[in-house]
Write an enzyme that holds these catalytic residues in place. Structure first.
Site, mmCIF file in Angstrom:
data_model
loop_
_atom_site.group_PDB
_atom_site.id
_atom_site.type_symbol
_atom_site.label_atom_id
_atom_site.label_comp_id
_atom_site.label_asym_id
_atom_site.label_seq_id
_atom_site.Cartn_x
_atom_site.Cartn_y
_atom_site.Cartn_z
ATOM 1 N N GLU A 52 -0.542 3.119 -6.028
ATOM 2 C CA GLU A 52 -0.175 3.239 -7.426
ATOM 3 C C GLU A 52 -0.954 2.129 -8.147
ATOM 4 O O GLU A 52 -0.863 0.979 -7.741
ATOM 5 C CB GLU A 52 1.328 2.966 -7.524
ATOM 6 C CG GLU A 52 2.010 3.635 -8.653
ATOM 7 C CD GLU A 52 3.499 3.286 -8.640
ATOM 8 O OE1 GLU A 52 4.034 3.079 -9.727
ATOM 9 O OE2 GLU A 52 4.100 3.200 -7.552
ATOM 10 N N ARG A 283 6.477 0.004 7.647
ATOM 11 C CA ARG A 283 5.626 -0.851 6.826
ATOM 12 C C ARG A 283 5.503 -2.233 7.452
ATOM 13 O O ARG A 283 6.339 -2.655 8.242
ATOM 14 C CB ARG A 283 6.147 -0.933 5.394
ATOM 15 C CG ARG A 283 7.515 -1.558 5.229
ATOM 16 C CD ARG A 283 7.859 -1.723 3.736
ATOM 17 N NE ARG A 283 7.604 -0.547 2.940
ATOM 18 C CZ ARG A 283 6.912 -0.544 1.796
ATOM 19 N NH1 ARG A 283 6.385 -1.654 1.326
ATOM 20 N NH2 ARG A 283 6.758 0.553 1.112
ATOM 21 N N LYS A 293 5.929 -6.337 -5.356
ATOM 22 C CA LYS A 293 5.192 -6.565 -6.598
ATOM 23 C C LYS A 293 5.976 -7.423 -7.572
ATOM 24 O O LYS A 293 5.416 -8.306 -8.219
ATOM 25 C CB LYS A 293 4.920 -5.207 -7.256
ATOM 26 C CG LYS A 293 3.477 -4.784 -7.171
ATOM 27 C CD LYS A 293 3.338 -3.297 -7.439
ATOM 28 C CE LYS A 293 2.564 -2.641 -6.319
ATOM 29 N NZ LYS A 293 2.659 -1.199 -6.279
HETATM 30 P P1 ATP Z 1 4.607 -2.548 -3.126
HETATM 31 O O1 ATP Z 1 5.652 -2.170 -4.117
HETATM 32 O O2 ATP Z 1 5.081 -3.458 -2.038
HETATM 33 O O3 ATP Z 1 3.319 -3.034 -3.724
HETATM 34 P P2 ATP Z 1 4.150 0.256 -2.838
HETATM 35 O O4 ATP Z 1 4.565 1.125 -1.704
HETATM 36 O O5 ATP Z 1 4.814 0.452 -4.123
HETATM 37 O O6 ATP Z 1 4.199 -1.243 -2.329
HETATM 38 P P3 ATP Z 1 1.780 1.691 -3.357
HETATM 39 O O7 ATP Z 1 0.680 1.310 -4.258
HETATM 40 O O8 ATP Z 1 2.641 2.797 -3.755
HETATM 41 O O9 ATP Z 1 2.617 0.377 -3.116
HETATM 42 O O10 ATP Z 1 1.270 1.906 -1.866
HETATM 43 C C1 ATP Z 1 0.046 2.460 -1.477
HETATM 44 C C2 ATP Z 1 0.124 2.765 -0.018
HETATM 45 O O11 ATP Z 1 0.267 1.553 0.722
HETATM 46 C C3 ATP Z 1 1.310 3.628 0.297
HETATM 47 O O12 ATP Z 1 0.901 4.647 1.195
HETATM 48 C C4 ATP Z 1 2.291 2.683 0.927
HETATM 49 O O13 ATP Z 1 3.092 3.343 1.851
HETATM 50 C C5 ATP Z 1 1.359 1.660 1.599
HETATM 51 N N1 ATP Z 1 2.027 0.375 1.746
HETATM 52 C C6 ATP Z 1 2.581 -0.374 0.772
HETATM 53 N N2 ATP Z 1 3.144 -1.479 1.288
HETATM 54 C C7 ATP Z 1 2.932 -1.433 2.628
HETATM 55 C C8 ATP Z 1 3.273 -2.280 3.729
HETATM 56 N N3 ATP Z 1 3.974 -3.398 3.558
HETATM 57 N N4 ATP Z 1 2.887 -1.904 4.974
HETATM 58 C C9 ATP Z 1 2.194 -0.777 5.160
HETATM 59 N N5 ATP Z 1 1.843 0.061 4.177
HETATM 60 C C10 ATP Z 1 2.208 -0.246 2.919
HETATM 61 MG MG MG Z 2 4.952 2.257 -5.060
#
Ligand code: ATP
Ligand code: MG
Length: 609
Positions: A52, A283, A293
């Site tokens: 995202e 994760r 974030k």
């Molecule tokens: P955050 O809110 O921690 O930044 P998110 O899942 O909202 O994480 P996205 O930008 O939606 O962030 O994630 C992009 C990809 O990275 C998704 O496929 C998500 O599953 C993966 N991802 C995010 N955090 C992790 C993590 N800690 N370990 C492995 N994969 C992750």
């Molecule tokens: Mg997200």
């Protein structure tokens, strides 16, 4: 504290190369191999990394990037970069540029396969009308509160909305008017008509479109209805002909919905089979950092760090500035594997991966971080000679370089002790040490300043002991210290970075994790309450209270001339001190600035509250 069995274990170089060359088996690789064997996708392997664009990538994303692009690469397939930009309010082009840069830095390329979920708004809308026409979607005019109240719980079924039996014609008319902007935000939503009694809450007529009178950074004001994640993601995957849609565990309960949506569309001839399959993995959860974030923003906005690329930030832009390597991240990803259940990984696993990688690639240089002057009384004034130091002790092909040896040298302050503690083998009055790559010296006295601190150490040297000359090694001394000639050394700003938090679970009511695990029931409760921050609910204290006050110390060191002339981002081992990188922002040749990436040895294991 549950940590990976690999915790703290450093694979020897040979084992590591094996690890990298022959990827270890894991359940995702097994699924992909199986599909290749059965021909399910006709030999195609297409994955995607779908961030995202609402923030910078962090260490956790690195794991996902490496997994998705890695699986594709191993199988001769490809991986798409897709910005999941369905929330018009939160996204920003600035983040997209940074995300692209970080994925490239990690060593991956999506070729021409850069997509945006918003590319599919027309198709998604057309499919929504198709669902309405099939009687599989309806416009619900309940308030958000009413919808929540009728959704049921994990143990009770939901109750149907009074609008659930609107006719397709009525739904189509309302949906078109939603799109035309006739209604304010929140007046209606479009829901799939699946099963309000399903044991899986996600299947209880999930909303797929909502009204949002907002400009989108790519589609501008074209839309005032926006599709929701669950609906968008599976269709985007299918339109791009993704084969394996790898995501984190929290989407496991959404998989039936993922499959339902695309299967209906395929049955209706709207999508092509074979359809993508969703595969979930745990994760990455790392101790001693925060990855959410919301908390990263707090660190930046509160001035606790110097921006998103502060070397202490667990972002990939921060990691790069810290001197971490893409290869180190890959090593960490291999060592931690992929699993189907959540576990905490100790920060030392990441740090050891960086150490092991840097040990291979970083040349050695000399820096005296806390200099004190050493004078060799019997070395002629004005004289000098060149000693030679190997650039890499295990790789003679990397060559060696000259270091000027002279009467006045810098040595580390703690390589001298006026009153040596027991077992101290370095310099002290009357004791002998070897100056690395040079001579054996004996301490014959000190000079003190007005405050009584040692200001100069006086020695004599033994001309028959020069390293590399016959008989030099005959005399054994236990201590072996580094040095630089005062008239050759260059002052450099050195930033000694350490972990940003001083406890494994920042903000947790049990920050040292001695209870075993952070509070799982509290986390689950937070999830039910709709808090999308995976770490929320663990917190009873302010995570900022757990910041490490010593995470950054700036010193002026003396460094060898080669370090002063190195280009930005050059990485070295400073002998006996650790791995350092020339700062990519502030370092200019001639005015050196180095960041400590990681110390040579882990100084954190075994620390207690
Ligand atoms: P955050 O809110 O921690 O930044 P998110 O899942 O909202 O994480 P996205 O930008 O939606 O962030 O994630 C992009 C990809 O990275 C998704 O496929 C998500 O599953 C993966 N991802 C995010 N955090 C992790 C993590 N800690 N370990 C492995 N994969 C992750
Ligand atoms: Mg997200």
């Amino acid at each position: 504290m549950a940590v990976a069995p690999q915790d703290g274990v450093r694979a020897p170089a040979a084992a590591r190369e094996r690890l990298e060359a022959v990827p270890a088996p894991n359940f995702i690789r097994a699924i992909v191999a199986d599909d290749a064997r059965t021909g399910k996708y006709g030999g195609r392997v297409v994955t995607r990394f779908p961030p995202e664009p609402n923030g910078y990538l962090h260490y956790g994303h690195a794991k996902s990037v490496i997994l998705n692009f890695g699986i594709a690469r191993e199988n001769g397939g490809r991986c798409h970069l897709r910005f999941d930009d369905t929330n018009p309010l939160k996204e920003d082009v600035e983040y997209e540029a940074s995300i692209e840069e970080s994925v490239r830095w990690l060593g991956y390329d999506w070729g021409e396969h850069l997509y945006h979920a918003s590319d599919y708004y027309d198709r998604l809308y057309e499919f929504a009308e198709w669902f309405i026409g099939q009687g599989l979607a309806y416009v619900d005019s309940q308030s958000a509160d009413e919808m929540r109240a009728t959704r049921g719980t994990l143990t009770e079924p939901g109750r149907p909305s009074p609008y659930r039996d609107r006719t397709p014609a009525e739904n189509l008319d309302l949906f078109r008017r939603m799109r035309a902007g006739e209604f304010p935000d929140g007046a209606h939503v479009l829901r799939l008509r699946i099963d309000m009694a399903s044991p899986n809450v996600n299947m209880r007529d999930p909303a797929i479109y909502r009204i949002r009178h907002a400009s989108h950074h790519r589609t501008g004001d074209k839309w005032c209805v926006y599709p929701l994640y669950d609906y968008t993601h599976c269709i985007s995957d299918a339109l791009e002909r993704i084969t394996h849609s790898i995501c984190t565990l929290e989407f496991q309960d959404h998989r039936p919905l993922y499959d339902w949506v695309i299967a209906r569309l395929a049955d209706g001839g709207r999508l092509e089979r074979p359809l993508p399959q969703q595969i979930e993995f745990a994760r990455l959860k790392l101790t001693y950092v925060v990855l959410s974030k919301r908390k990263l923003i707090q660190l930046v906005d509160g001035g606790h760090v110097d921006g998103w690329d502060d070397p202490r930030m667990p972002t990939l832009v921060g990691a790069r500035r810290r001197g971490f390597t893409p290869e180190g991240f890959r090593l960490m990803a291999e060592r931690t594997g992929v699993s189907k259940s959540d576990a905490w990984i100790d920060m030392s696993v990441l740090e050891d991966a960086m150490r092991d990688d840097l040990n291979e690639r970083a040349e050695r240089r000399v820096a005296v971080l806390d200099p004190i002057r050493l004078v060799i009384d019997n070395y002629p004034e004005g004289a000098s000679e060149t000693c030679h130091a190997p650039n890499h002790p295990q790789k003679p092909e990397r060559g060696r370089r000259g270091l000027r040896f002279a009467r006045e040298l810098w040595i580390e302050r703690d390589d001298f002790a006026e009153v040596p503690p027991k077992g101290y083998f370095r310099l002290s009055p009357g004791a002998e040490v070897r100056l690395r790559h040079a001579y054996i010296v004996r301490c014959v006295g000190v000079e003190k300043d007005a405050a009584g601190n040692v200001a100069v150490v006086h020695c004599t040297y033994d001309p028959g002991t020069r390293s590399g000359t016959p008989g030099a090694e005959a005399r054994k001394v236990k201590g072996n210290i580094h040095w630089l000639a005062v008239d050759e050394a260059v002052p450099a700003e050195v930033r000694l970075y350490d972990r940003l938090f001083r406890v494994p679970f920042p903000g947790d009511r049990n920050p040292w994790g001695t209870r075993g695990e952070p509070d799982a029931p509290a986390a689950a409760a937070a999830k039910v309450a709709g808090d999308d921050d995976d770490e929320a609910g663990l917190l009873e204290r302010d995570f900022l209270d757990d910041l490490n006050p010593d995470s950054r110390r700036v010193i002026v060191a003396q460094v060898e001339p080669a370090l002063a002339l190195a280009p930005p981002e050059a990485r070295y081992q400073f002998e006996r001190a650790g791995y350092f990188v020339a700062d990519r922002v502030d370092h200019v040749p001639g005015r050196p600035v180095y960041n400590r990436t990681v110390t040579l040895k882990d100084s954190w294991s075994g620390r207690q509250p």
